[in-house]
Design an enzyme around this catalytic site. Structure first.
Site, mmCIF file in Angstrom:
data_model
loop_
_atom_site.group_PDB
_atom_site.id
_atom_site.type_symbol
_atom_site.label_atom_id
_atom_site.label_comp_id
_atom_site.label_asym_id
_atom_site.label_seq_id
_atom_site.Cartn_x
_atom_site.Cartn_y
_atom_site.Cartn_z
ATOM 1 N N LYS A 113 32.322 22.831 -56.269
ATOM 2 C CA LYS A 113 33.396 21.946 -56.018
ATOM 3 C C LYS A 113 33.576 21.001 -57.127
ATOM 4 O O LYS A 113 32.924 20.173 -57.506
ATOM 5 C CB LYS A 113 32.962 20.953 -54.786
ATOM 6 N N GLY A 143 27.130 13.433 -61.304
ATOM 7 C CA GLY A 143 28.163 12.423 -60.631
ATOM 8 C C GLY A 143 27.484 10.737 -60.699
ATOM 9 O O GLY A 143 26.488 10.658 -61.229
ATOM 10 N N SER A 144 28.231 10.091 -59.797
ATOM 11 C CA SER A 144 27.541 8.614 -59.985
ATOM 12 C C SER A 144 26.190 8.325 -59.192
ATOM 13 O O SER A 144 26.213 9.383 -58.355
ATOM 14 C CB SER A 144 28.525 7.914 -59.247
ATOM 15 N N THR A 145 25.510 7.339 -59.575
ATOM 16 C CA THR A 145 24.280 7.203 -58.948
ATOM 17 C C THR A 145 24.213 7.090 -57.369
ATOM 18 O O THR A 145 23.555 7.474 -56.774
ATOM 19 C CB THR A 145 23.479 6.263 -59.881
ATOM 20 N N GLY A 179 24.814 10.402 -55.562
ATOM 21 C CA GLY A 179 23.555 11.130 -55.883
ATOM 22 C C GLY A 179 22.599 10.649 -54.886
ATOM 23 O O GLY A 179 21.738 11.445 -54.542
ATOM 24 N N GLU A 192 22.064 14.686 -61.808
ATOM 25 C CA GLU A 192 22.363 14.187 -63.206
ATOM 26 C C GLU A 192 23.601 12.957 -62.904
ATOM 27 O O GLU A 192 24.514 13.134 -62.514
ATOM 28 C CB GLU A 192 23.002 15.285 -64.047
ATOM 29 N N CYS A 217 28.696 10.133 -69.074
ATOM 30 C CA CYS A 217 27.243 9.772 -68.573
ATOM 31 C C CYS A 217 26.321 9.111 -69.518
ATOM 32 O O CYS A 217 25.615 8.058 -69.313
ATOM 33 C CB CYS A 217 26.537 10.586 -67.554
ATOM 34 N N GLU A 225 27.035 0.636 -64.648
ATOM 35 C CA GLU A 225 27.673 1.647 -65.453
ATOM 36 C C GLU A 225 29.586 1.429 -65.195
ATOM 37 O O GLU A 225 29.605 1.282 -64.107
ATOM 38 C CB GLU A 225 27.319 3.011 -64.975
HETATM 39 P P1 ADP Z 1 33.355 8.800 -59.202
HETATM 40 O O1 ADP Z 1 33.143 7.629 -58.273
HETATM 41 O O2 ADP Z 1 33.160 8.458 -60.710
HETATM 42 O O3 ADP Z 1 34.458 9.718 -58.871
HETATM 43 P P2 ADP Z 1 31.484 10.567 -57.813
HETATM 44 O O4 ADP Z 1 30.031 10.288 -57.857
HETATM 45 O O5 ADP Z 1 32.272 10.033 -56.526
HETATM 46 O O6 ADP Z 1 31.926 9.829 -58.989
HETATM 47 O O7 ADP Z 1 32.128 11.967 -57.677
HETATM 48 C C1 ADP Z 1 31.241 13.127 -58.273
HETATM 49 C C2 ADP Z 1 31.462 14.428 -57.551
HETATM 50 O O8 ADP Z 1 30.879 13.932 -56.363
HETATM 51 C C3 ADP Z 1 32.994 14.884 -57.237
HETATM 52 O O9 ADP Z 1 33.065 15.955 -57.436
HETATM 53 C C4 ADP Z 1 33.009 14.020 -56.083
HETATM 54 O O10 ADP Z 1 34.123 14.688 -55.188
HETATM 55 C C5 ADP Z 1 31.820 14.347 -55.225
HETATM 56 N N1 ADP Z 1 31.189 13.567 -54.082
HETATM 57 C C6 ADP Z 1 31.835 12.127 -53.971
HETATM 58 N N2 ADP Z 1 31.148 11.609 -52.830
HETATM 59 C C7 ADP Z 1 30.590 12.731 -52.233
HETATM 60 C C8 ADP Z 1 29.980 12.904 -50.992
HETATM 61 N N3 ADP Z 1 29.576 11.861 -50.243
HETATM 62 N N4 ADP Z 1 29.336 14.002 -50.767
HETATM 63 C C9 ADP Z 1 29.427 15.027 -51.554
HETATM 64 N N5 ADP Z 1 30.199 14.853 -52.772
HETATM 65 C C10 ADP Z 1 30.622 13.784 -53.127
#
Ligand code: ADP
Ligand code: MG
Length: 499
Positions: free
Chosen positions: A197, A250-252, A255, A272, A306, A403
């Site tokens: 995804k 992605g974001s902490t 994560g 990561e 990151c 961050e």
């Molecule tokens: P940002 O806030 O900078 O967009 P995210 O961590 O939200 O960073 O996004 C990184 C990835 O995680 C993207 O592919 C996003 O669609 C996905 N994502 C965001 N929220 C969720 C969630 N609750 N469950 C699964 N994937 C998610």
């Protein structure tokens, strides 16, 4: 919306965005079951690029089931490692042959300068795929001696490393094509199947990669690609019981959510996550090089990295000179659309990201930080933010702790090794750090004390396919790249035979 300015992207990229883009499930490009779509947006103009299918729970279910069938199917699971390697090499060749198109799409979708998209994103992906292809034929277990056993019995023991199974791979928007390759290549090398995804902000190159994966000849269902928001599509994928492992970048905050959700069924998980990486410049450093390095460390990819060097620490005696040097570079950078000639700094990826970064800048000011340069939106159209340098931020300033993921640097002075080791580690993150110095003792003493997954010396943001990459502390779980990436996608099986 196709405008004349897109001519720089090239014909093939423009052709790709002339159509609605769909989901890749079981080797077919399909609309979402409920027909939903959403828009890809050009961050330089805020205009729509094209429509994308928005995967719902039914699509997630079909994709996971397709990946499961492909995993159990002997065509994939019994494929010779050398043939999996060849498929990955073929894919690398196809990516290389489509460099112009992929670079054009990446530049448009993310906002990054075209020449960087070409070198870093596309060429980097080609090299990464070729590197990882080699691991397909190098997966190995160990033979072991039984330590206690039973008297008068003989044993033979060994381990196998076997593919984990169906992996869900969720990636961010800063390096969409490269992140897709970082996730897919090691998983495929060892024989897993995947549901990928991409981030909803940047889907184009992952979708084009899906076409190239088909063209390379991977069996149907081995790679499935779903586009849609994280909160819905991503969450449904993470929760699906058919997933064996989740690999997330992605974001902490997200994560942690994913980690918790994974534990419901003990899915394997690698994360990561974010960073707040220090750039440490000693007075003895080659200052011209260090100043340029510090500017690149934070402004590369508009700070949306990151490992961005978002905290600059310079030794007291050179602090003013370093800050002035970095600020001069910031002022000289030419902002513009990624696909416009001469652009050095593009827009941020989305309106949401721009607002988030501007909010951090306001907070930095309100909490007493001094803006040396930048500090505002650039222009009235497109998500541009001026490269910004702060000084005089207190140790608890939000801009020093959180961050930002934008072109915002916080500079502070330090006095001694003890002082800088404490400052560098005064963060919940631990992804990376760089030390700029030619004093070997200083460098080695500090390197040992810094709690981070990567320490660079006299460079920053250098990532190599063969070098483990990942975070200490709240920057993540697990290591990608090199041999470690193979471990991420395999389980160890112990075989004990009484002979
Ligand atoms: P940002 O806030 O900078 O967009 P995210 O961590 O939200 O960073 O996004 C990184 C990835 O995680 C993207 O592919 C996003 O669609 C996905 N994502 C965001 N929220 C969720 C969630 N609750 N469950 C699964 N994937 C998610
Ligand atoms: Mg988000």
């Amino acid at each position: 919306m196709q405008t004349a300015q897109y001519s720089a992207l090239g014909e093939a990229a423009r052709r790709f965005i002339a159509e609605k883009r769909r989901l890749l499930i079981d080797g077919q490009w399909v609309d979402a079951a409920d027909g939903k779509t959403f828009a890809a947006i050009d961050p330089a103009t805020e205009g729509e690029i094209c429509q994308l299918a928005e995967a719902g729970p039914d699509d997630v279910d079909r994709a996971v089931k397709a990946a499961r069938r492909a995993f159990e199917d002997s065509k994939w699971s019994r494929m010779r490692p050398a043939d999996r390697e060849r498929l990955l090499l073929k894919l690398a060749d196809l990516v290389e042959a489509n460099t112009d198109q992929l670079a054009g799409l990446e530049s448009l979708d993310v906002g990054k300068p075209l020449f960087l998209a070409r070198i870093i994103d596309v060429h980097g992906t080609v090299e990464f795929l070729r590197y990882m292809a080699g691991w397909a034929t190098k997966v190995e277990g160990r033979t072991l001696d039984v330590s206690i056993g039973i008297p008068n019995a003989e044993f033979q023991a060994y381990t196998l490393r076997q593919p984990i199974g169906v992996v869900a791979q969720i990636i961010p928007w800063n390096f969409p094509l490269a992140m897709a390759a970082w996730k897919l290549a090691p998983a495929l090398a060892v024989g897993c199947t995947a549901v990928l995804k991409p981030a909803e902000q940047t889907c184009l190159t992952a979708l084009r990669l899906g076409e190239l994966i088909q063209e390379a000849g991977f069996p149907a269902g081995v790679v499935n690609i779903l586009t849609g928001p994280g909160e819905t599509t991503g969450a449904a994928l993470v929760a699906h019981p058919g997933i064996d492992k989740i690999a997330f970048t992605g974001s902490t905050g997200v994560g942690k959510l994913i980690g918790k959700s994974a534990m419901d069924s003990l899915k394997r998980v690698s994360l990561e996550l974010g960073g707040k990486s220090p750039v440490i410049i000693a007075a003895d450093a080659d200052l011209d090089q260090a100043i340029q390095g510090a500017a690149d460390a934070i402004f590369f990819n508009q700070g949306q990295v990151c490992t961005a060097g978002s905290r600059l620490y310079a030794e007291q005696s050179v602090f003013d000179r370093v800050v002035a040097g970095v600020a001069d570079i910031a002022k000289s950078l030419k902002l513009g659309a990624g696909y416009a000639p001469d652009t050095q700094l593009g827009p941020l990826v989305s309106g949401e990201q721009m607002e988030r970064v501007l909010h951090y800048i306001d907070t930095g000011r309100r909490e007493g930080g001094e803006v040396v340069t930048g500090g505002a939106r650039h222009g009235g159209q497109g998500y541009f933010v001026q490269p910004t340098v702060f000084t005089n931020c207190g140790p608890n300033a939000t801009v020093l702790r959180e961050e930002i993921f934008g072109p915002v640097l916080v500079a502070s002075p330090y006095r001694s090794v003890d002082d800088i080791a404490a400052l560098a580690n005064d963060t919940s993150y631990g992804l990376a750090a760089s030390i700029w110095s030619n004093n070997l003792s200083f460098v080695h003493r500090l390197t040992k004390r810094i709690k981070a997954g990567t320490v660079w010396v006299n460079c920053h943001n250098f990532v190599d396919p063969n070098l483990p990459f990942g975070g200490f502390k709240q920057s993540g779980l697990g290591r990608e790249n090199g041999r470690d990436a193979i471990d991420l996608y395999t389980e160890t099986k112990t075989v004990l035979m009484k002979i």
